[in-house]
Write a protein that holds these residues in place. Structure first.
Motif, PDB file in Angstrom:
ATOM      1  N   ARG A 108       6.668   1.184  10.721  1.00  0.00           N
ATOM      2  CA  ARG A 108       7.258   1.707   9.649  1.00  0.00           C
ATOM      3  C   ARG A 108       8.309   2.771   9.892  1.00  0.00           C
ATOM      4  O   ARG A 108       9.173   3.007   9.335  1.00  0.00           O
ATOM      5  CB  ARG A 108       5.985   2.412   9.008  1.00  0.00           C
ATOM      6  N   PHE A 163       9.300  -4.275  -2.650  1.00  0.00           N
ATOM      7  CA  PHE A 163       8.455  -3.488  -1.400  1.00  0.00           C
ATOM      8  C   PHE A 163       6.947  -3.132  -2.150  1.00  0.00           C
ATOM      9  O   PHE A 163       7.018  -2.209  -3.075  1.00  0.00           O
ATOM     10  CB  PHE A 163       9.004  -2.425  -0.779  1.00  0.00           C
ATOM     11  N   GLY A 181      -1.181   1.417  -5.411  1.00  0.00           N
ATOM     12  CA  GLY A 181       0.056   0.908  -4.767  1.00  0.00           C
ATOM     13  C   GLY A 181       1.159   1.045  -5.935  1.00  0.00           C
ATOM     14  O   GLY A 181       1.128   1.375  -7.138  1.00  0.00           O
ATOM     15  N   VAL A 208       3.137  -1.337   3.855  1.00  0.00           N
ATOM     16  CA  VAL A 208       4.038  -1.954   2.843  1.00  0.00           C
ATOM     17  C   VAL A 208       4.414  -3.455   3.164  1.00  0.00           C
ATOM     18  O   VAL A 208       4.367  -4.001   4.118  1.00  0.00           O
ATOM     19  CB  VAL A 208       5.394  -1.241   3.127  1.00  0.00           C
ATOM     20  N   ALA A 255       4.742   6.106  -4.635  1.00  0.00           N
ATOM     21  CA  ALA A 255       4.694   5.928  -3.110  1.00  0.00           C
ATOM     22  C   ALA A 255       4.603   7.535  -2.610  1.00  0.00           C
ATOM     23  O   ALA A 255       3.739   7.544  -1.535  1.00  0.00           O
ATOM     24  CB  ALA A 255       5.909   5.417  -2.463  1.00  0.00           C
ATOM     25  N   TYR A 278       4.222  -0.916  -1.584  1.00  0.00           N
ATOM     26  CA  TYR A 278       3.408   0.099  -1.169  1.00  0.00           C
ATOM     27  C   TYR A 278       1.952  -0.038  -1.465  1.00  0.00           C
ATOM     28  O   TYR A 278       1.710   0.190  -2.632  1.00  0.00           O
ATOM     29  CB  TYR A 278       4.149   1.339  -1.334  1.00  0.00           C
ATOM     30  N   PHE A 337       9.359   4.534   4.614  1.00  0.00           N
ATOM     31  CA  PHE A 337       7.994   3.845   4.980  1.00  0.00           C
ATOM     32  C   PHE A 337       6.925   4.234   5.346  1.00  0.00           C
ATOM     33  O   PHE A 337       5.697   3.698   5.365  1.00  0.00           O
ATOM     34  CB  PHE A 337       8.496   2.254   5.801  1.00  0.00           C
TER      35      PHE A 337
END
Ligand SMILES: Cc1cc2nc3c(=O)[nH]c(=O)nc-3n(C[C@H](O)[C@H](O)[C@H](O)COP(=O)(O)O)c2cc1C
Length: 194
Positions: free
Chosen positions: A59, A163, A135, A95, A17, A165, A89
């Motif tokens: 976010r 989650f 991702g 996300v 991320a 991303y 985030f």
């Protein structure tokens, strides 16, 4: 854009991320990626998962939720860590929280419903890759925190499967060791006993 499907699967890697950035998929493309994510094996068509999207300013608002949850869980919360939580985030333009939603269905054991949610996570990641994005599937601590669960609006039988991303790789990852196929694969042979 996308290479042939098998080459994509043979070369795919997650991008951490911290190494994701803009651009992310615009809304029409994100819809297609989510449609692909929802196209997973789902015994009895019970749809044991749902998606929660985080884009744009929300976010940062969700980061405040994470910072508060972290602060509440520590006797001496570190200011640096509070900043990290607030910015979590913001690491990627999009996300997606994939929520496993266990349905009360005798014919479909919970195990199968959880597996289907995992499949939705992986399809989402692969669809994002196929659409030209990178991702990472993350849970970190906040997937399991009660106050974060409340902020996500999770009900009974619901859990965060991941989650995901999604964004553009700012730095490409190196190869990662993969299991030796011969160590994890066997051919079944009929039992000759009896
Ligand atoms: C359910 C699940 C949760 C994960 N949670 C995290 C996490 O919290 N933090 C992390 O760095 N990697 C996490 N990972 C690992 C990454 O998604 C990923 O597998 C790893 O970065 C290497 O990915 P690759 O083999 O797709 O390149 C998780 C993986 C799964 C399947």
């Amino acid at each position: 854009m996308s290479e042939d499907p098998l080459s994509l699967l043979l070369s795919r890697r997650s991008v951490v991320a911290n190494n994701l950035g803009p651009p992310g998929p615009e809304s029409g493309l994100l819809r297609q990626i989510l449609t692909a994510a929802a196209r997973v094996p789902d015994h009895k068509k019970i749809v044991p998962w749902r998606f929660i999207l985080f884009e744009g300013e929300v976010r940062a608002a969700f980061g405040e939720v994470l910072a508060k949850a972290y602060e509440a869980s520590e006797t001496d919360p570190s200011p640096v860590r509070l900043e990290t939580e607030a910015a979590r985030f913001l690491r990627a333009p999009v996300v997606v929280a994939v929520i496993s939603k266990i349905k009360n269905q005798k014919a479909v054991p919970e195990w199968e419903q959880v597996l289907s949610a995992g499949a939705a996570c992986q399809n989402l990641l692969t669809a994002a890759n196929a659409a030209g994005f990178s991702g990472q599937w993350i849970t970190e601590w906040y997937a399991y925190d009660e106050s974060v669960r409340n902020a996500l609006g999770l009900g009974e039988g619901e859990r965060v499967a991941g989650f995901i991303y999604i964004g553009t790789a700012q730095e490409l990852p190196q190869e990662r060791d993969r299991p030796d196929l011969d160590e994890i694969t066997t051919h079944w042979v009929p039992n000759k006993v009896g």
